[in-house]
Design a protein around this motif. Sequence first.
Motif, PDB file in Angstrom:
ATOM      1  N   GLU A 183       0.814  -1.211   0.000  1.00 48.46           N
ATOM      2  CA  GLU A 183       0.000   0.000   0.000  1.00 48.46           C
ATOM      3  C   GLU A 183       0.847   1.260   0.000  1.00 48.46           C
ATOM      4  O   GLU A 183       0.444   2.288  -0.539  1.00 48.46           O
ATOM      5  CB  GLU A 183      -0.922  -0.016   1.219  1.00 48.46           C
ATOM      6  CG  GLU A 183      -1.960   1.095   1.203  1.00 48.46           C
ATOM      7  CD  GLU A 183      -2.922   0.966   2.369  1.00 48.46           C
ATOM      8  OE1 GLU A 183      -2.588   1.482   3.441  1.00 48.46           O
ATOM      9  OE2 GLU A 183      -3.978   0.342   2.188  1.00 48.46           O
ATOM     10  N   ASP A 184       2.045   1.192   0.575  1.00 47.25           N
ATOM     11  CA  ASP A 184       2.892   2.379   0.629  1.00 47.25           C
ATOM     12  C   ASP A 184       3.718   2.567  -0.635  1.00 47.25           C
ATOM     13  O   ASP A 184       4.560   3.457  -0.705  1.00 47.25           O
ATOM     14  CB  ASP A 184       3.799   2.325   1.854  1.00 47.25           C
ATOM     15  CG  ASP A 184       4.670   1.075   1.875  1.00 47.25           C
ATOM     16  OD1 ASP A 184       4.860   0.461   0.819  1.00 47.25           O
ATOM     17  OD2 ASP A 184       5.162   0.714   2.960  1.00 47.25           O
ATOM     18  N   LYS A 227       4.992  10.496   0.304  1.00 49.88           N
ATOM     19  CA  LYS A 227       4.144   9.684   1.183  1.00 49.88           C
ATOM     20  C   LYS A 227       4.855   9.446   2.520  1.00 49.88           C
ATOM     21  O   LYS A 227       4.229   9.522   3.588  1.00 49.88           O
ATOM     22  CB  LYS A 227       3.817   8.351   0.516  1.00 49.88           C
ATOM     23  CG  LYS A 227       3.034   7.407   1.416  1.00 49.88           C
ATOM     24  CD  LYS A 227       2.762   6.091   0.736  1.00 49.88           C
ATOM     25  CE  LYS A 227       1.665   6.253  -0.293  1.00 49.88           C
ATOM     26  NZ  LYS A 227       1.216   4.945  -0.815  1.00 49.88           N
ATOM     27  N   LEU A 265       3.434  10.427   6.221  1.00 51.87           N
ATOM     28  CA  LEU A 265       3.255   9.451   7.287  1.00 51.87           C
ATOM     29  C   LEU A 265       4.096   9.816   8.506  1.00 51.87           C
ATOM     30  O   LEU A 265       3.661   9.674   9.659  1.00 51.87           O
ATOM     31  CB  LEU A 265       3.629   8.056   6.786  1.00 51.87           C
ATOM     32  CG  LEU A 265       2.743   7.474   5.668  1.00 51.87           C
ATOM     33  CD1 LEU A 265       3.363   6.202   5.108  1.00 51.87           C
ATOM     34  CD2 LEU A 265       1.340   7.186   6.190  1.00 51.87           C
ATOM     35  N   GLY A 278      -2.552  10.527   7.481  1.00 53.04           N
ATOM     36  CA  GLY A 278      -3.013   9.259   6.913  1.00 53.04           C
ATOM     37  C   GLY A 278      -3.755   9.393   5.612  1.00 53.04           C
ATOM     38  O   GLY A 278      -4.197   8.388   5.036  1.00 53.04           O
ATOM     39  N   LEU A 294      -2.774   7.157   2.577  1.00 51.70           N
ATOM     40  CA  LEU A 294      -3.009   5.717   2.542  1.00 51.70           C
ATOM     41  C   LEU A 294      -4.113   5.403   1.551  1.00 51.70           C
ATOM     42  O   LEU A 294      -5.111   6.118   1.453  1.00 51.70           O
ATOM     43  CB  LEU A 294      -3.391   5.202   3.931  1.00 51.70           C
ATOM     44  CG  LEU A 294      -2.309   5.323   5.009  1.00 51.70           C
ATOM     45  CD1 LEU A 294      -2.845   4.812   6.345  1.00 51.70           C
ATOM     46  CD2 LEU A 294      -1.063   4.556   4.606  1.00 51.70           C
ATOM     47  N   LYS A 299      -7.427   4.575   8.008  1.00 50.31           N
ATOM     48  CA  LYS A 299      -6.445   5.640   8.182  1.00 50.31           C
ATOM     49  C   LYS A 299      -6.203   5.909   9.676  1.00 50.31           C
ATOM     50  O   LYS A 299      -5.899   7.038  10.086  1.00 50.31           O
ATOM     51  CB  LYS A 299      -6.922   6.909   7.464  1.00 50.31           C
ATOM     52  CG  LYS A 299      -7.211   6.683   5.979  1.00 50.31           C
ATOM     53  CD  LYS A 299      -7.583   7.968   5.274  1.00 50.31           C
ATOM     54  CE  LYS A 299      -8.073   7.681   3.849  1.00 50.31           C
ATOM     55  NZ  LYS A 299      -7.093   6.979   3.034  1.00 50.31           N
ATOM     56  N   ILE A 315      -1.306   4.071  10.102  1.00 47.28           N
ATOM     57  CA  ILE A 315      -0.224   5.003   9.755  1.00 47.28           C
ATOM     58  C   ILE A 315       1.102   4.482  10.297  1.00 47.28           C
ATOM     59  O   ILE A 315       2.138   4.517   9.616  1.00 47.28           O
ATOM     60  CB  ILE A 315      -0.534   6.408  10.301  1.00 47.28           C
ATOM     61  CG1 ILE A 315      -1.820   6.950   9.675  1.00 47.28           C
ATOM     62  CG2 ILE A 315       0.629   7.358  10.028  1.00 47.28           C
ATOM     63  CD1 ILE A 315      -2.281   8.263  10.270  1.00 47.28           C
ATOM     64  N   ALA A 348       2.371   1.581   8.062  1.00 46.68           N
ATOM     65  CA  ALA A 348       2.857   2.051   6.768  1.00 46.68           C
ATOM     66  C   ALA A 348       4.202   2.767   6.907  1.00 46.68           C
ATOM     67  O   ALA A 348       5.108   2.591   6.081  1.00 46.68           O
ATOM     68  CB  ALA A 348       1.823   2.975   6.129  1.00 46.68           C
TER      69      ALA A 348
END
Length: 635
Positions: A90-91, A216, A220, A225, A228, A233, A238, A241
Motif C-alpha cells: 500500500e505504501d 508519502k 506518514l 493518513g 493511505l 487511516k 499510519i 505504513a
Amino acid sequence: MTSPNWNFDNIPRELRQLIQWVVWEPTKAPFNAKSGKPASTTDPQTWCSFEQAVSAYHNGNGRFAGIGFVFSRQDPYCGIDLDDPFALKEDGTPKFLSEKQAEMVARHNSIVEAFDSYSEFSPSGKGVHIIIKAGVSSGHRREAVEIYSSGRYFTMTGNVIRDHPIADRQNLANTLCQEMGRTGSTVEDASQFSATADETDDAIYNIAAAASNGAKFVALWNGDGSVLYSGDKSGSAIDQALVNILQFHTNDPAQVERLWLASPQGKREKTQTRRDYRERTIRLAFDQELAPMDISAIKAQIPQSAMPAAGPQKSGPISARELASMEFAAIKYVVPGIVAEGLSLLAGRPKLGKSWACLDIAIAVASGGNCFGDMPCERGEVLYLALEDNRRRLKSRLHKLSNHGALEIPDGLFFETEWPRDPEGVTRIREWLSRYPGAKLVIVDVLAAFRGLKKPNQQQQYDADYGAIKGLQTLASEFGIAIIVVHHTRKAKAEVDPVESVSGTLGLSGAADTIIILDRDTNGCTLYGRGRDIQEFEFAVQFDAETCRWQLLGNPHEVRRSDERTKIIEFLKSSGGVKSPKEIAYATNMPSDNVRKLLGSMVEAGEIVKTAFGNYACPPMWETASSKNQSRSSQ
C-alpha cells in the motif's frame, strides 16, 4: 475503462452447480447477488446460484466487478491462491524483495505443475487460482501463496491456465501446508534477517524522503493518513505504513524503532508506552523477509513428464534407444498450423501489411479469438514492440480492427513504442515474461529497430545476422512461447526457394525456428511458411481494406486457377465470338504458355469448346441461356 474479459462458461460445471456464489465490487468485498447487500463467507443465506451471480454481474450497471465462489466445510473443494510476485504494498514499496521475485515465479510454476488441476488467472491477470479437492484445518498464507478450504471466497474469471478436471490432491495439500509452516495470522521471528545499521538515522531519513514515494513517507512521518490507499487511516495503520517504509531502507530493527519514536507520528502515547505494540509492528514489517518456502517435497511429486524442460538432463551424448523412449509434449501453436512456439521470422515487402497481420494475431491471442478469418487462438498475454509506430497510429489501428469500437479491446495486449536494443532488449523481455507467466506471444516489429548496432570488422555478416535473433530464439524456447520478428524481403524475387527472399544472409533464416513470407505478385498475395516444427504451408491471402484484416483463401494454385478460368470465360462471353489463345492471353494479361495449358483443361472439363483452326469459344449452353434471357425480356 473497458469491461473485464471474463469467460465464466469455462469454470468447471461441478462448481457452477453449487449454490455457493457471490458477486464482488472493485474493493473485492463480496455481495449477495439477490439482495445487493454484503455477503458473508460463513452465511450460506447470502450466497446464490452461479446463474444468479452472472446475471447480477451483467445487469448491475457496472456496480459489480465479477463473481466469486465461496469455499465451505460442506463441499470437497480447496483453493490455492498464488499472488503476483511483483505486487506493490500500500505504501508503494515492493511487496516482495526484488531478489526473491524470480525464485517466487519458479515456485509458483512448480506448484501449478505439481497440483495439475483446474487453474485460472486472477482478475489482475498476474495471479493464479488453483482449485483442488482437499480439506485443510485452517487457512495458510506465506510468501504470495495462500490455501483455504472454508470461510473464504475466490474471485473466478474462467480465464483458464490449465483446463484440467478438479483433481483430488489431499496428500499434496497436506504437504504444502506443512512446508508453508504457519497460518496467516502468525508472525514469525524475523531476527535472523536483521542487521546492524550502516547509515546514520539522519541519512536513513534523507534517503527515504528522497525516494520515489518520499512524499508519502514525509506525510506518514508527520501523522498524515490521507496518503493511505485503503479506508483504514487509523493511527495503527499510519504506524504500520511508516514502519514498512523505514524497514525497506534499513534492516536494523533498533534503528527503525528509534526513527519511528523520533517522528511526530511516533509521539502517540500508545507508541511511546507499549513496547509490545512496537515490537509487533516492526516484526510485521519484516514479515516479507521470512525464509524462502522450501517446497522440495512438492517438487518431488511433480510427474517427470510435467517438469519443464531445463536443458539436457545429463551431460554427454544420448543413445538412440534412450532418445526413442523419451516422451515430449506436443508442439504448441499460437496460430494453428502457422505460428508455433519458438521464433518465427515474418518477412515481406515494405507497406504490404505485415503489421496489420501481426496486430490481428496479437488481438486474437490476447482475447482468445480468431485471426486470419477463422483461425482460433488460445488466450494469453501479448507484448507488442511497435518500434516504428507511435501511440496515435496504434490507437487508430486498434479502432479500425475493433470495427470502429464495436468489438472489445482485450486487456491482455501491451504495447511499447520504445525499447532498448539487443542485448538489453532481450533482458527486458525476459523480465516482462517473468511478470506475466500466462504470456503466449511477443511481437518485435521490426528487427532493424531491435537488433544490436553492428560492430564494424568484428563479425562476418552471416554471424552478425545469426546473432541478431539468436537471443530471442533462446528466450522463446526458455519460456515456451512464440516470438514473431518482423523483417523485410529483398527487392529481387527468389527464383526457387522463397526463404532466399529474406533480406540479409541465410544467418537469419538459420537462427529462426520458422520462416513466414508474405508476398504479392500479379496473381495476388500469398502467405508461405516453413520451419523446424511445422509443416510447410502456402495460402492465398487477401487484405480486406474495410476491416483491415487478412483472410486465408485456400491453396493458391486452386484459388488462382479458379480466378484464371473465370477471366477466360468472362472474356469469351463478353467478346461474343471465337478467339485464339493469343487473343485470350493478351486480353486476360496471362502468360501464353499458361493460357494454352489451361484452355486444354477447360475443354476437358466442358467449360469451353475448341472450334476450327485451334480457336476457342463458350459452349452452346451460354448462347442458349443468353437467347432465353433475351426472349423473356422481349415478352
